[in-house]
Structure formats: structure tokens, C-alpha cells
Scaffold this motif. Sequence first.
Motif, mmCIF file in Angstrom:
data_model
loop_
_atom_site.group_PDB
_atom_site.id
_atom_site.type_symbol
_atom_site.label_atom_id
_atom_site.label_comp_id
_atom_site.label_asym_id
_atom_site.label_seq_id
_atom_site.Cartn_x
_atom_site.Cartn_y
_atom_site.Cartn_z
ATOM 1 N N ASP A 27 56.818 75.768 96.102
ATOM 2 C CA ASP A 27 55.389 75.560 95.967
ATOM 3 C C ASP A 27 54.645 76.849 96.287
ATOM 4 O OD1 ASP A 27 55.514 75.859 98.665
ATOM 5 O OD2 ASP A 27 54.688 73.869 99.150
ATOM 6 N N GLU B 35 54.513 65.013 81.461
ATOM 7 C CA GLU B 35 54.255 63.642 81.030
ATOM 8 C C GLU B 35 53.793 63.592 79.577
ATOM 9 O OE1 GLU B 35 51.473 62.222 83.845
ATOM 10 O OE2 GLU B 35 52.940 62.002 85.472
ATOM 11 N N CYS C 1 56.084 67.707 93.500
ATOM 12 C CA CYS C 1 54.820 67.869 94.210
ATOM 13 C C CYS C 1 53.863 68.791 93.457
ATOM 14 C CB CYS C 1 55.065 68.413 95.619
ATOM 15 S SG CYS C 1 55.920 69.987 95.667
ATOM 16 N N SER C 2 54.255 69.270 92.292
ATOM 17 C CA SER C 2 53.373 70.080 91.462
ATOM 18 C C SER C 2 52.791 69.216 90.349
ATOM 19 C CB SER C 2 54.137 71.271 90.867
ATOM 20 O OG SER C 2 55.256 70.822 90.129
ATOM 21 N N ASP C 3 51.881 69.772 89.588
ATOM 22 C CA ASP C 3 51.227 69.038 88.505
ATOM 23 C C ASP C 3 52.230 68.721 87.402
ATOM 24 O OD1 ASP C 3 49.367 67.864 86.870
ATOM 25 O OD2 ASP C 3 48.559 69.757 86.103
ATOM 26 N N THR C 4 52.334 67.451 87.032
ATOM 27 C CA THR C 4 53.306 67.020 86.024
ATOM 28 C C THR C 4 52.637 66.599 84.724
ATOM 29 O OG1 THR C 4 53.244 64.738 86.877
ATOM 30 C CG2 THR C 4 54.896 66.229 87.813
ATOM 31 N N TYR C 5 51.371 66.984 84.535
ATOM 32 C CA TYR C 5 50.643 66.528 83.348
ATOM 33 C C TYR C 5 51.327 66.976 82.058
ATOM 34 C CZ TYR C 5 46.940 66.107 79.856
ATOM 35 O OH TYR C 5 46.219 65.802 78.722
ATOM 36 N N LEU D 249 58.882 72.771 87.747
ATOM 37 C CA LEU D 249 58.339 71.848 88.740
ATOM 38 C C LEU D 249 58.687 72.305 90.152
ATOM 39 C CD1 LEU D 249 59.216 68.419 87.086
ATOM 40 C CD2 LEU D 249 56.967 69.508 87.175
#
Length: 344
Positions: free
Chosen positions: A31, A225, A218-222, A195
Motif C-alpha cells: 500500500d 470489477e 485494500c486498494s481500489d478494485t473498481y 492490487l
Amino acid sequence: QRVDFSCVVVLLHFLFPLFSLPQSSLVSSMDARNQTPVEEFLFLGFSALPHAQIYLSFVFLIIYLVTLIGNTTIISLIQLDSHLHSPMYFFLSHLSCMDICYLSVTIPKILVNFLRQRNAISYNQCMAQMFFLMTFAGSECALLAIMAYDRYAAICQPLRYSNLMSGQVRIPLALASWVWGLLDSAIHTSLATKLSFCGSNYIDHIFCDVPPLLKIACSDTYVNEMALHLASVFMGLTPFLFIVLSYVFILSAILRIQSNTGRSKAFSTCTAHLTVVVIYFGMANVNYNRPKAGYSLEIDTLISTLYCVVTPMMNPIIYSLRNKEVKEALQKLLERLKKGWTSN
């Protein structure tokens, strides 16, 4: 009519319990505050059955051996029997090869984890497992659609069938199915390596797949997805709709056949493939499109096991039981082997 066994050879280099991938620049799951990279993940799928894992190992081993023997037998029969040198069986040999590869990605690691009594997988092994699993799953979706087109050409365009499914056509189609899954898998795996996993490394699953990894990232998975949603359309829904459309035309053509014998013969050439399609896409839909909440970990484990383990085992059984030509070729082979043993 030769089947390319290079998929099996390549896969041997990625049998995770035997060959550990070296740590590389792929391990970049850190992170923004430079936390320690995740080195391994722990599967929770069989955590509720700690005392039954030794028995489960025998069950999975039997399933793996049955799958290997069944699919290898089908490939061998297609190569040895000249009556099976047709486009339909050419694609079937590729399907059997995919099933061998597909199951070899997950079962060996599960068996070794059972023996070690520790359901863990390293980060790099997880990425590799996910890559090959998605490659063979996506390739099988495409191949089943191609096999539906083959049946459409045979029943609805019988006079043009030899041209529609000539060697110049079916070989590129088979290769395209492999590339189809490979490209999709490369995209998802590439996105997954970006990720960050700075919290829990426990995966509520029995193998590495994209959805379980997104749950613990814990990071953005947009972006991941969105890629999954697009893949569900292009890799899953599109081939399925193509298969449905093909069988609409096939059924219409079969109903126009006057004789009951001809109608029964035409339909019998499709039943095995149609059965495989229903099982494969049905289990895939249950596995990937079930509600995120409402199922226990035990139910999720059962569904995942049926999808990734039992389904590849069913294909050779279905084709051997529902296909007269395959059964005749198997009988000839057994008689030939029996004569060889008695003569010795």
C-alpha cells in the motif's frame, strides 16, 4: 487431426506443489505506506473440515485420476480410430485437453495442502494459478460455442459442411478458442498484480480466483470489477447466447425431418454437447453470479468444488455414455488390447 499436447507439457511447469515460482517483481502488493508485501494466502474453504481432509484427499485423487484417464482415453480414441477423424471429434479432443489442463491447475495444489495440513499458497503461485485457471475456463466457453456452430453446420448446412468445417477453418477456430481465454486471463491477472493486500490474507475459497481476491484487497478494485463485468458479457454471456441461437436453428431443422429415424439420429449427435453446455454454464453461473451474502462458507466450498473439480470429470463420461461412435471405438480398442494380451 493431431491434438496439440503442448498445453499439458507447459502446464507441468506450473504444477504448483512441485515447482515454486521465484519471487519476482510481481510481488508488488504494497500500500501507499510501504507495508510488507503479502507473501502467501491461506484458503478457508476446507477449514471447517480439519479432520476430514485426509479422506477428502483420497476423493480428490480419485476424481483427478478418473478425469485424466477419461479425457486421455477420448483423445487416444480420436487419434487411433479413423471413424472419429471428423470436425466434431477434432473439437472434442481439444475439449478433453482443456479439461485435463483445467483440473491440473487446482487439484495437485489441493492434494499437497491436504497432506501438509496447511491450506496455503504463495503470492506468485496464486497469480499463476489464477492465470491458468481463467485461461482454460475462458477457452472452454469459446470452444463450446464453436462446437455448437459445428453441429449447426452439420445439421442445417449438410451440403456445405465439408467446406464450412474444412481443415483451413477448424484449426484456426480451435486456436482462436485458446487465444480467447489467454487474452482474457492476461488482462485479469495483470490487473490483479496491481492490487494491494495490506489486511487479511485469508481467502474464502479453495483456489485463487479474481472475486475472492477482490474481497480482501485494500486498494481500489473498481477497474478490476469493471473488467469482470465486461468479461462476464464477452466470455460468458456471448458464447452462451450464440449456443442458444445455434440450437434454435438446429431444433428447427430437426423438426422438419420427416422420418423418425433421421430425426432421432440428428438429435443424438447434439445431446452430449448440449448436456455438457447445460452443466458447464449452469455451474459457472451458480459459482460466479450467486449472491455475495446468504451462503455459508461450506456451501460456497461445495459449489466451487462442483464447478472446478466435478465438471471436467463429467465431460468424458457424458460423451462416452451418450455417443455411439465413441462407445464403438472404445469397444474396438479393448478387443484389440485383449487379443494382444491373449497372443502373448
